[in-house]
Design a protein around this motif. Structure first.
Motif, PDB file in Angstrom:
ATOM      1  N   LEU A 242       0.838  -1.194   0.000  1.00 40.41           N
ATOM      2  CA  LEU A 242       0.000   0.000   0.000  1.00 40.41           C
ATOM      3  C   LEU A 242       0.873   1.244   0.000  1.00 40.41           C
ATOM      4  O   LEU A 242       1.749   1.400   0.847  1.00 40.41           O
ATOM      5  N   ARG A 243       0.630   2.103  -0.979  1.00 43.31           N
ATOM      6  CA  ARG A 243       1.259   3.418  -0.999  1.00 43.31           C
ATOM      7  C   ARG A 243       0.170   4.426  -0.622  1.00 43.31           C
ATOM      8  O   ARG A 243      -0.633   4.825  -1.450  1.00 43.31           O
ATOM      9  N   ALA A 244       0.187   4.786   0.631  1.00 46.71           N
ATOM     10  CA  ALA A 244      -0.953   5.515   1.187  1.00 46.71           C
ATOM     11  C   ALA A 244      -0.834   7.016   0.995  1.00 46.71           C
ATOM     12  O   ALA A 244       0.244   7.597   1.166  1.00 46.71           O
ATOM     13  N   ASP A 245      -1.927   7.608   0.660  1.00 53.21           N
ATOM     14  CA  ASP A 245      -2.060   9.069   0.638  1.00 53.21           C
ATOM     15  C   ASP A 245      -2.713   9.464   1.964  1.00 53.21           C
ATOM     16  O   ASP A 245      -3.935   9.359   2.126  1.00 53.21           O
ATOM     17  N   LEU A 246      -1.893   9.903   2.911  1.00 50.72           N
ATOM     18  CA  LEU A 246      -2.400  10.190   4.244  1.00 50.72           C
ATOM     19  C   LEU A 246      -3.407  11.330   4.261  1.00 50.72           C
ATOM     20  O   LEU A 246      -4.217  11.431   5.197  1.00 50.72           O
ATOM     21  N   SER A 247      -3.383  12.162   3.239  1.00 47.37           N
ATOM     22  CA  SER A 247      -4.340  13.261   3.199  1.00 47.37           C
ATOM     23  C   SER A 247      -5.771  12.752   3.033  1.00 47.37           C
ATOM     24  O   SER A 247      -6.730  13.478   3.315  1.00 47.37           O
ATOM     25  N   ARG A 248      -5.923  11.523   2.566  1.00 48.15           N
ATOM     26  CA  ARG A 248      -7.242  10.915   2.403  1.00 48.15           C
ATOM     27  C   ARG A 248      -7.721  10.237   3.687  1.00 48.15           C
ATOM     28  O   ARG A 248      -8.867   9.803   3.780  1.00 48.15           O
ATOM     29  N   GLY A 249      -6.808  10.088   4.660  1.00 48.00           N
ATOM     30  CA  GLY A 249      -7.123   9.345   5.855  1.00 48.00           C
ATOM     31  C   GLY A 249      -7.700  10.198   6.973  1.00 48.00           C
ATOM     32  O   GLY A 249      -7.753  11.427   6.888  1.00 48.00           O
ATOM     33  N   SER A 250      -8.136   9.503   8.036  1.00 45.49           N
ATOM     34  CA  SER A 250      -8.681  10.174   9.216  1.00 45.49           C
ATOM     35  C   SER A 250      -7.847   9.775  10.428  1.00 45.49           C
ATOM     36  O   SER A 250      -7.654   8.580  10.684  1.00 45.49           O
ATOM     37  N   ARG A 251      -7.388  10.756  11.155  1.00 43.22           N
ATOM     38  CA  ARG A 251      -6.617  10.495  12.369  1.00 43.22           C
ATOM     39  C   ARG A 251      -7.580  10.041  13.466  1.00 43.22           C
ATOM     40  O   ARG A 251      -8.518  10.752  13.824  1.00 43.22           O
ATOM     41  N   ILE A 252      -7.347   8.841  14.030  1.00 40.11           N
ATOM     42  CA  ILE A 252      -8.282   8.320  15.023  1.00 40.11           C
ATOM     43  C   ILE A 252      -7.631   8.128  16.400  1.00 40.11           C
ATOM     44  O   ILE A 252      -8.349   7.833  17.369  1.00 40.11           O
ATOM     45  N   ALA A 253      -6.319   8.268  16.501  1.00 39.77           N
ATOM     46  CA  ALA A 253      -5.659   8.174  17.808  1.00 39.77           C
ATOM     47  C   ALA A 253      -4.340   8.919  17.747  1.00 39.77           C
ATOM     48  O   ALA A 253      -3.667   8.937  16.707  1.00 39.77           O
ATOM     49  N   ASP A 254      -3.973   9.533  18.866  1.00 40.76           N
ATOM     50  CA  ASP A 254      -2.736  10.326  18.922  1.00 40.76           C
ATOM     51  C   ASP A 254      -1.510   9.495  19.241  1.00 40.76           C
ATOM     52  O   ASP A 254      -0.399   9.826  18.816  1.00 40.76           O
ATOM     53  N   ASP A 255      -1.677   8.399  20.007  1.00 35.52           N
ATOM     54  CA  ASP A 255      -0.510   7.595  20.366  1.00 35.52           C
ATOM     55  C   ASP A 255      -0.938   6.174  20.707  1.00 35.52           C
ATOM     56  O   ASP A 255      -1.585   5.933  21.724  1.00 35.52           O
ATOM     57  N   VAL A 256      -0.554   5.250  19.833  1.00 38.26           N
ATOM     58  CA  VAL A 256      -0.848   3.826  20.057  1.00 38.26           C
ATOM     59  C   VAL A 256       0.432   3.013  20.077  1.00 38.26           C
ATOM     60  O   VAL A 256       0.414   1.796  19.867  1.00 38.26           O
ATOM     61  N   GLY A 257       1.561   3.679  20.366  1.00 36.21           N
ATOM     62  CA  GLY A 257       2.860   3.021  20.292  1.00 36.21           C
ATOM     63  C   GLY A 257       2.959   1.772  21.136  1.00 36.21           C
ATOM     64  O   GLY A 257       3.368   0.699  20.653  1.00 36.21           O
ATOM     65  N   ALA A 258       2.584   1.860  22.404  1.00 40.79           N
ATOM     66  CA  ALA A 258       2.680   0.705  23.291  1.00 40.79           C
ATOM     67  C   ALA A 258       1.708  -0.393  22.877  1.00 40.79           C
ATOM     68  O   ALA A 258       2.021  -1.588  22.938  1.00 40.79           O
ATOM     69  N   VAL A 259       0.533   0.016  22.434  1.00 41.09           N
ATOM     70  CA  VAL A 259      -0.489  -0.959  22.057  1.00 41.09           C
ATOM     71  C   VAL A 259      -0.088  -1.710  20.797  1.00 41.09           C
ATOM     72  O   VAL A 259      -0.273  -2.931  20.698  1.00 41.09           O
TER      73      VAL A 259
END
Length: 356
Positions: free
Chosen positions: A188-205
């Motif tokens: 997948l070559r993603a265009d992040l401008s098309r996406g929706s931010r749903i969480a600020d930090d999921v690093g540990a998860v």
């Protein structure tokens, strides 16, 4: 304590029994064969049934709509699905369910949990890696059965945090490649401008979810090797050569005994690691347990699968005989969520005095 153990044993038994609705151990392989090399490589109806059975949210918290069960139940389930060669992307979906539960995205999580939406996490940026760089514009590789996805989740690094972006699959730049078992992986070559931010930090998860997926994959490999060994024992007990059942030849009995030992050692490693995670292990303890199990499952699994082909003789190499399907699936999943060598290195770095 005894009651808790009895409850867990009963839960695991029920999970194994429920798997027969989708992937019966004694069922035929017509469904699996019909799906091979036909996009998306799995059945949306069966995936929905997995959702209805509660499998996708098996390890997700009850507060988020999941079942709140543990890794002991999860590896029992993936073992059964491995034995039945189910091609549906359950393990990647379970990983996504963990992230969506942490993100508290009820809409997307609800569709995933009930099986009406296939949501896959695009996290891998290079071969043989369990790290999550989260590079925003990097191609995301090796996404299992990506052609059937409705949406992708993309971890994106922002300084010391990893945000989570949801992207609709429709219209995405996705390239599929066939795998030798008849499935597909996507880049997948993603265009992040098309996406929706749903969480600020999921690093540990996301780190925990990848470890859980690695262990679930070890359970899947256990199911493959166990079923292939079962098929091989059946062949040795019925095939005649030189007027004798070949299973009576001592040299073949010795080889079969060796394979049985590998299956037993793998089961012990996988179930032990699941118990460690269910006891709440975190950090290095969790990682060491997972890596020990994944390394053992891949090393022993591929050894057993290859030996099973050889013990079948010439028929084992034909596509018409089922035992070859197990080897092909094993060759596809062996490097998912980290190859054996990667996990051995990680285990050695974390627990160098506890080497098998």
């Amino acid at each position: 304590m005894s009651q808790a153990l009895d409850d867990r044993s009963e839960s695991i038994r029920m999970i194994r029994d429920s798997a027969g609705a989708v992937a019966p151990r004694d069922g035929d392989t017509k469904r699996v064969r019909a799906l091979r090399f036909v996009e998306p490589g799995f059945s949306r109806d069966v995936f929905a049934e997995m959702g209805a059975l509660g499998w996708i949210g098996l390890a997700a918290p009850e507060a988020a709509g999941g079942s709140g069960l543990g890794m002991s139940e999860a590896v029992a389930l993936t073992e059964e699905l491995g034995a039945g060669l189910a091609p549906e992307p359950l393990i990647p979906a379970m990983l996504s369910a963990r992230l969506l539960a942490a993100a508290e995205d009820k809409a997307l999580l609800g569709g995933l949990l009930d099986g009406s939406k296939v949501v896959l996490t695009a996290w891998q940026e290079k071969a043989d890696s369990i790290a999550v760089p989260g590079t925003g514009d990097a191609p995301r590789m090796f996404i299992p059965q990506a052609g059937g996805a409705d949406a992708f989740l993309l971890p994106v690094r922002e300084g010391n945090r990893i945000a989570l972006v949801a992207l609709e699959a429709a219209g995405s730049d996705l390239v599929l490649e066939k795998t030798m078992d008849g499935g597909f992986v996507g880049t997948l070559r993603a265009d992040l401008s098309r996406g929706s931010r749903i969480a600020d930090d999921v690093g540990a998860v996301v780190e925990q979810a990848i470890d859980e997926a690695a262990l679930a994959t070890a359970g899947h490999m256990l199911g493959l090797m166990e079923k292939a060994f079962e098929l091989t024992l059946g062949y040795l007990k019925t095939r005649q050569q030189f007027g004798r059942i070949i299973g009576t030849f001592q040299s073949l009995q010795h080889r079969a005994a060796d394979l049985k030992i590998h299956v037993s050692l793998t089961r012990a490693a996988v179930e032990s690691a699941a118990a460690v995670l269910d006891d709440g292990a975190t950090g290095a303890v969790r990682q060491a347990a997972v890596s020990k199990a994944k390394h053992r499952a891949v090393e022993s699994g591929m050894y057993v699968l290859r030996q099973c082909i050889q013990l079948h003789g010439g028929i084992g190499y034909t596509d018409e005989y089922d035992v070859g399907l197990y080897l092909r699936r094993g060759m596809v999943i062996m490097n998912q969520y980290g190859a054996a060598a990667l996990h051995r290195r990680r285990f050695m770095a974390l627990a160098p005095e506890d080497v098998e």
